[in-house]
Design a protein around this motif. Structure first.
Motif, PDB file in Angstrom:
ATOM      1  N   ASP A   1       0.829  -1.209   0.000  1.00  0.00           N
ATOM      2  CA  ASP A   1       0.000   0.000   0.000  1.00  0.00           C
ATOM      3  C   ASP A   1       0.864   1.259   0.000  1.00  0.00           C
ATOM      4  N   ALA A   2       1.960   1.231   0.741  1.00  0.00           N
ATOM      5  CA  ALA A   2       2.862   2.390   0.797  1.00  0.00           C
ATOM      6  C   ALA A   2       3.519   2.629  -0.561  1.00  0.00           C
ATOM      7  N   ILE A   3       3.944   1.562  -1.240  1.00  0.00           N
ATOM      8  CA  ILE A   3       4.533   1.704  -2.577  1.00  0.00           C
ATOM      9  C   ILE A   3       3.493   2.269  -3.531  1.00  0.00           C
ATOM     10  N   PHE A   4       2.305   1.709  -3.491  1.00  0.00           N
ATOM     11  CA  PHE A   4       1.217   2.154  -4.361  1.00  0.00           C
ATOM     12  C   PHE A   4       0.978   3.655  -4.180  1.00  0.00           C
ATOM     13  N   GLU A   5       0.877   4.106  -2.946  1.00  0.00           N
ATOM     14  CA  GLU A   5       0.636   5.528  -2.678  1.00  0.00           C
ATOM     15  C   GLU A   5       1.823   6.388  -3.090  1.00  0.00           C
ATOM     16  N   ASP A   6       3.034   5.890  -2.893  1.00  0.00           N
ATOM     17  CA  ASP A   6       4.222   6.630  -3.306  1.00  0.00           C
ATOM     18  C   ASP A   6       4.248   6.804  -4.821  1.00  0.00           C
ATOM     19  N   ILE A   7       3.949   5.731  -5.554  1.00  0.00           N
ATOM     20  CA  ILE A   7       3.915   5.806  -7.017  1.00  0.00           C
ATOM     21  C   ILE A   7       2.811   6.765  -7.457  1.00  0.00           C
ATOM     22  N   ARG A   8       1.639   6.662  -6.852  1.00  0.00           N
ATOM     23  CA  ARG A   8       0.530   7.559  -7.196  1.00  0.00           C
ATOM     24  C   ARG A   8       0.951   9.019  -7.006  1.00  0.00           C
ATOM     25  N   SER A   9       1.603   9.308  -5.906  1.00  0.00           N
ATOM     26  CA  SER A   9       2.053  10.662  -5.624  1.00  0.00           C
ATOM     27  C   SER A   9       3.088  11.133  -6.645  1.00  0.00           C
ATOM     28  N   LYS A  10       4.059  10.278  -6.943  1.00  0.00           N
ATOM     29  CA  LYS A  10       5.118  10.636  -7.895  1.00  0.00           C
ATOM     30  C   LYS A  10       4.560  10.877  -9.297  1.00  0.00           C
ATOM     31  N   LEU A  11       3.506  10.146  -9.651  1.00  0.00           N
ATOM     32  CA  LEU A  11       2.896  10.281 -10.979  1.00  0.00           C
ATOM     33  C   LEU A  11       1.770  11.316 -11.017  1.00  0.00           C
ATOM     34  N   HIS A  12       1.432  11.874  -9.869  1.00  0.00           N
ATOM     35  CA  HIS A  12       0.315  12.825  -9.760  1.00  0.00           C
ATOM     36  C   HIS A  12      -0.961  12.214 -10.352  1.00  0.00           C
ATOM     37  N   ALA A  13      -1.197  10.954 -10.013  1.00  0.00           N
ATOM     38  CA  ALA A  13      -2.339  10.211 -10.544  1.00  0.00           C
ATOM     39  C   ALA A  13      -3.529  10.317  -9.597  1.00  0.00           C
ATOM     40  N   LYS A  14      -4.699  10.267 -10.174  1.00  0.00           N
ATOM     41  CA  LYS A  14      -5.951  10.323  -9.424  1.00  0.00           C
ATOM     42  C   LYS A  14      -6.746   9.042  -9.675  1.00  0.00           C
ATOM     43  N   PRO A  15      -7.465   8.555  -8.671  1.00  0.00           N
ATOM     44  CA  PRO A  15      -8.304   7.373  -8.866  1.00  0.00           C
ATOM     45  C   PRO A  15      -9.316   7.616  -9.992  1.00  0.00           C
ATOM     46  N   GLY A  16      -9.541   6.574 -10.779  1.00  0.00           N
ATOM     47  CA  GLY A  16     -10.551   6.649 -11.824  1.00  0.00           C
ATOM     48  C   GLY A  16     -10.055   7.165 -13.162  1.00  0.00           C
ATOM     49  N   GLU A  17      -8.764   7.489 -13.264  1.00  0.00           N
ATOM     50  CA  GLU A  17      -8.241   7.942 -14.557  1.00  0.00           C
ATOM     51  C   GLU A  17      -8.284   6.797 -15.554  1.00  0.00           C
ATOM     52  N   ALA A  18      -8.499   7.130 -16.816  1.00  0.00           N
ATOM     53  CA  ALA A  18      -8.611   6.129 -17.877  1.00  0.00           C
ATOM     54  C   ALA A  18      -7.278   5.415 -18.114  1.00  0.00           C
ATOM     55  N   VAL A  19      -7.375   4.166 -18.575  1.00  0.00           N
ATOM     56  CA  VAL A  19      -6.209   3.367 -18.937  1.00  0.00           C
ATOM     57  C   VAL A  19      -6.239   3.164 -20.442  1.00  0.00           C
ATOM     58  N   ASN A  20      -5.130   3.439 -21.096  1.00  0.00           N
ATOM     59  CA  ASN A  20      -4.994   3.186 -22.527  1.00  0.00           C
ATOM     60  C   ASN A  20      -4.689   1.702 -22.680  1.00  0.00           C
ATOM     61  N   LEU A  21      -5.591   0.960 -23.282  1.00  0.00           N
ATOM     62  CA  LEU A  21      -5.441  -0.486 -23.388  1.00  0.00           C
ATOM     63  C   LEU A  21      -4.211  -0.889 -24.181  1.00  0.00           C
ATOM     64  N   ASP A  22      -3.749  -0.054 -25.098  1.00  0.00           N
ATOM     65  CA  ASP A  22      -2.504  -0.347 -25.836  1.00  0.00           C
ATOM     66  C   ASP A  22      -1.315  -0.389 -24.875  1.00  0.00           C
ATOM     67  N   HIS A  23      -1.367   0.423 -23.826  1.00  0.00           N
ATOM     68  CA  HIS A  23      -0.264   0.432 -22.853  1.00  0.00           C
ATOM     69  C   HIS A  23      -0.194  -0.881 -22.079  1.00  0.00           C
ATOM     70  N   LEU A  24      -1.321  -1.533 -21.863  1.00  0.00           N
ATOM     71  CA  LEU A  24      -1.314  -2.821 -21.174  1.00  0.00           C
ATOM     72  C   LEU A  24      -0.461  -3.824 -21.940  1.00  0.00           C
ATOM     73  N   GLU A  25      -0.657  -3.866 -23.241  1.00  0.00           N
ATOM     74  CA  GLU A  25       0.116  -4.797 -24.077  1.00  0.00           C
ATOM     75  C   GLU A  25       1.581  -4.379 -24.143  1.00  0.00           C
ATOM     76  N   GLN A  26       1.829  -3.089 -24.319  1.00  0.00           N
ATOM     77  CA  GLN A  26       3.207  -2.593 -24.414  1.00  0.00           C
ATOM     78  C   GLN A  26       3.987  -2.846 -23.133  1.00  0.00           C
ATOM     79  N   ASP A  27       3.326  -2.777 -22.002  1.00  0.00           N
ATOM     80  CA  ASP A  27       3.983  -2.961 -20.714  1.00  0.00           C
ATOM     81  C   ASP A  27       3.998  -4.411 -20.243  1.00  0.00           C
ATOM     82  N   GLY A  28       3.544  -5.320 -21.130  1.00  0.00           N
ATOM     83  CA  GLY A  28       3.621  -6.739 -20.822  1.00  0.00           C
ATOM     84  C   GLY A  28       2.593  -7.238 -19.829  1.00  0.00           C
ATOM     85  N   LEU A  29       1.440  -6.556 -19.759  1.00  0.00           N
ATOM     86  CA  LEU A  29       0.413  -6.965 -18.796  1.00  0.00           C
ATOM     87  C   LEU A  29      -0.678  -7.789 -19.454  1.00  0.00           C
TER      88      LEU A  29
END
Length: 122
Positions: free
Chosen positions: A94-122
């Motif tokens: 949870d601490a890593i997750f929050e740290d990454i969220r803070s570093k990326l200035h991300a907000k809950p509910g932001e859209a995910v580009n499905l092409d990035h899932l494939e590019q990132d190996g997910l």
């Protein structure tokens, strides 16, 4: 042990049914001129006496799947799938997750580009 930008996990020899390991996960946000903010991760360590190092990058919108990437990489180097070093201490995850969220200035509910899932190996 967690500190912003770094997680260290160790499993000493002799734990019933689990291999020994010492793994460090380092991460930071880097700006890519084409892709924008990217999570840069580096895994380095030893599993059952065998050293390894893996480097990966994830797009801003898929970076929160870092545990999946880490789990896949450590399995590749000999750790059992159910012995992931990330999920063993949920409080640190949870601490890593929050740290990454803070570093990326991300907000809950932001859209995910499905092409990035494939590019990132997910």
């Amino acid at each position: 042990m967690f500190e912003p930008g770094h997680l260290h996990r160790r499993n000493p020899p002799g734990m019933a049914g689990q291999p020994s390991y010492s793994i460090d996960f380092y991460y930071e946000v880097r700006q890519d001129p084409k892709e924008g903010a990217m999570l840069h991760g580096r895994l380095v360590g030893e599993i059952d006496g065998k050293a390894f190092e893996e480097v990966f990058e994830m797009h801003r919108d898929t970076a929160f799947n870092f545990a999946s990437v880490i789990s896949r990489l450590v399995v590749k180097h000999g750790l059992h799938a159910n012995a992931s070093p990330i999920m063993r201490a949920h409080k640190e995850y949870d601490a890593i997750f929050e740290d990454i969220r803070s570093k990326l200035h991300a907000k809950p509910g932001e859209a995910v580009n499905l092409d990035h899932l494939e590019q990132d190996g997910l």
